[in-house]
Design a protein around this motif. Structure first.
Motif, mmCIF file in Angstrom:
data_model
loop_
_atom_site.group_PDB
_atom_site.id
_atom_site.type_symbol
_atom_site.label_atom_id
_atom_site.label_comp_id
_atom_site.label_asym_id
_atom_site.label_seq_id
_atom_site.Cartn_x
_atom_site.Cartn_y
_atom_site.Cartn_z
ATOM 1 N N CYS A 92 2.902 4.731 0.457
ATOM 2 C CA CYS A 92 3.151 5.904 1.481
ATOM 3 C C CYS A 92 2.246 6.625 1.407
ATOM 4 O O CYS A 92 1.952 7.500 0.471
ATOM 5 C CB CYS A 92 4.505 6.045 2.226
ATOM 6 N N LYS A 93 2.369 8.046 2.197
ATOM 7 C CA LYS A 93 1.475 9.388 1.472
ATOM 8 C C LYS A 93 2.620 9.932 0.244
ATOM 9 O O LYS A 93 1.621 10.205 0.032
ATOM 10 C CB LYS A 93 1.936 10.528 3.045
ATOM 11 N N GLU A 94 3.916 9.486 0.359
ATOM 12 C CA GLU A 94 4.645 10.222 -0.674
ATOM 13 C C GLU A 94 3.927 9.522 -2.014
ATOM 14 O O GLU A 94 4.050 10.768 -2.599
ATOM 15 C CB GLU A 94 5.513 10.506 -0.268
ATOM 16 N N HIS A 130 -0.645 10.169 -7.614
ATOM 17 C CA HIS A 130 -3.029 10.487 -7.224
ATOM 18 C C HIS A 130 -3.895 8.704 -7.275
ATOM 19 O O HIS A 130 -4.164 8.959 -7.481
ATOM 20 C CB HIS A 130 -2.706 11.379 -8.978
ATOM 21 N N LYS A 161 0.761 -1.077 -0.153
ATOM 22 C CA LYS A 161 0.251 0.517 -0.407
ATOM 23 C C LYS A 161 0.861 1.313 0.122
ATOM 24 O O LYS A 161 1.617 0.859 0.491
ATOM 25 C CB LYS A 161 -0.614 0.139 1.247
ATOM 26 N N ASP A 177 -4.802 6.037 -4.268
ATOM 27 C CA ASP A 177 -5.776 6.081 -2.769
ATOM 28 C C ASP A 177 -4.924 6.097 -1.941
ATOM 29 O O ASP A 177 -4.106 4.483 -2.609
ATOM 30 C CB ASP A 177 -7.195 4.923 -2.924
ATOM 31 N N LYS A 178 -4.860 5.830 -0.780
ATOM 32 C CA LYS A 178 -3.770 5.225 0.171
ATOM 33 C C LYS A 178 -4.817 3.331 0.102
ATOM 34 O O LYS A 178 -2.962 2.976 0.721
ATOM 35 C CB LYS A 178 -4.030 5.528 1.143
ATOM 36 N N SER A 219 1.489 7.469 -2.384
ATOM 37 C CA SER A 219 -0.132 7.980 -2.651
ATOM 38 C C SER A 219 -0.455 9.108 -3.611
ATOM 39 O O SER A 219 -1.246 9.643 -4.640
ATOM 40 C CB SER A 219 -0.803 7.441 -1.637
ATOM 41 N N GLU A 220 0.473 10.685 -3.225
ATOM 42 C CA GLU A 220 0.043 11.917 -3.563
ATOM 43 C C GLU A 220 0.558 11.523 -4.688
ATOM 44 O O GLU A 220 0.017 12.542 -5.729
ATOM 45 C CB GLU A 220 1.205 12.879 -2.678
#
Lengths: 259, 259
Positions: A122-124, A130, A120, A132-133, A126-127
């Motif tokens: 990480c934040k970096e 683009h 899944k 979803d986490k 997924s941003e």
DNA sequence: AAGTGGTCTAGACCACGCC
DNA sequence: GCGTGGTCTAGACCACTTT
């Protein structure tokens, strides 16, 4: 055993003169020997160098550490210090495989796949992609070597949706060739960033270096011809193995891409 | 005076357990305090930190040195250790002035001209600019700061033939704006290289750092719209001040440039 | 003058690579 | 088992900044 040239009249630990310190003198003396090719392969042992330059071991190691930062020498864990081979030139913008640009420069490349799994983001990531986490991504780790010396650990994350069945391919081979041949991605865009970093375990271990060694971190976001990001790469390079190079491109053209 | 959090039950110099060394424990403890913003501004003195973590000064300095390599802290000469400000993002391919991209990111830029003179090119420059080794070039050195912190020393060489009377302009200002307005160079190409390096005096002194500090060396060859090289730049950056960034560009377009 | 980091020493012992 | 680099100590004095 290596003999080195050294002016016996020089007192390297005489720190009084002109604010020139012992470690700097030793550093320059060894650097000179390397640049003039009087030193090749492995250096004499630290204790031997201490005797040669008449300094304590910690002073010598300060000099060696700076030569290491300069990319002139490197260490193999507990085995000794060695003169660095020449640097690999690498253009992270170029659509060329590792195999291609290393052999072009006369190196013998090799790649080992360390792991392949579903993750899944990480934040970096997924941003950047683009997504979803909770989206599942294919993640692979590889270590790549030139002439038997590990130089980079890659951590690649692919969008499964964009590259169906990516996980079924042999991912120790060239990804750029896979993208071209299987997914018909002939046109690719990159977002690149490069910064100085430290290499910690386990990455340091894969690169046969020590916890806290100097590195260069290259991050890449790969997009298709429509600008859709589908791959997120992190590359951890030995700092002494790499010269980033990028050839002339027209600024104007880039502006045309944003109509 | 800064107080820091620290688990008093941890014996940082207990090196026996699991090959975890004292310097690594101290490094992680301080890093944690910085990342959690419990440490800001200047760090306690080295001797104070030695007492806190119960390690010898050289062990502490090994930890501080790695935090410095990580870009978390930096030193002001004989005054103390400080938490690093955020990094400047810099795109060497982008046709933007230092003033522009620093203020875009909320920094206060400034530039000091160190020298301006006529030089004969060294081998590297004469080959890059395709000029004879007796050709006279205008050479300027500048140091540039953000928020009062010197971050880069620039060494720029210009072809006089290509930029007539370049030496008569105020070269502490933006060169890219000068090229645009005076010489009508709206379209510019760059050859870039980036590598890890050491900063030595006098460059280190201009950057308020020490002889042998870590740096990043950025080399640029600037060409006009016809591909003729007329400027050779060497930039020596503090390694902890800089993140190289380059946004997506189409590989295909570049190929179109070589008909 | 006091305090800071910078340099340097002379040891000690440990973990690991190599023979 | 020997030699290597890796870690760590407890000092000392120096050069410079700050007060």
């Amino acid at each position: 055993m290596v003999t080195i040239t050294h002016d016996k009249t020089t007192k390297y630990s005489n720190k009084m003169s002109k604010n020139i310190y012992a470690y700097a003198l030793v550093r320059e003396a060894i650097a000179k020997n390397i640049i003039e090719k009087k030193l090749t392969g492995n250096l004499p042992s630290e204790r031997e160098l201490c005797a040669t330059y008449e300094v304590a071991r910690s002073t010598l190691r300060q000099a060696l550490g700076q030569l290491e930062n300069m990319g002139l020498i490197f260490r193999k864990n507990r085995s000794g210090w060695y003169v660095c081979p020449r640097k690999l030139k690498y253009d992270p913008m170029r659509h060329a495989s590792f195999l291609q640009y290393t052999t072009e420069q006369g190196f013998q490349p090799s790649t080992v796949l360390l792991s392949k799994k579903q993750i899944k983001p990480c934040k970096e990531i997924s941003e950047s992609l683009h997504v979803d986490k909770n989206t599942s991504l294919t993640s692979i780790k590889r270590v790549r070597s030139v002439d038997g010396r590990a130089v980079v650990v890659e951590d690649l994350s692919f969008s499964n949706a964009h590259l169906p069945e990516i996980e079924k391919h042999d991912l120790s081979l060239s990804i750029s060739i896979l993208l071209k041949n299987t997914y018909k991605h002939h046109k690719v865009l990159y977002d690149i960033s490069v910064e100085s970093c430290c290499l910690f375990n386990p990455i340091a271990q894969h690169l046969n270096t020590y916890d806290g060694a100097l590195g260069l971190k290259v991050t890449r976001i790969v997009r298709d011809q429509n600008g859709v990001a589908f791959e997120f790469d992190r590359e951890y390079w030995r700092h002494d193995a790499l010269m980033i190079e990028n050839n002339a491109k027209l600024d104007v053209f880039i502006q045309h891409l944003k109509p």
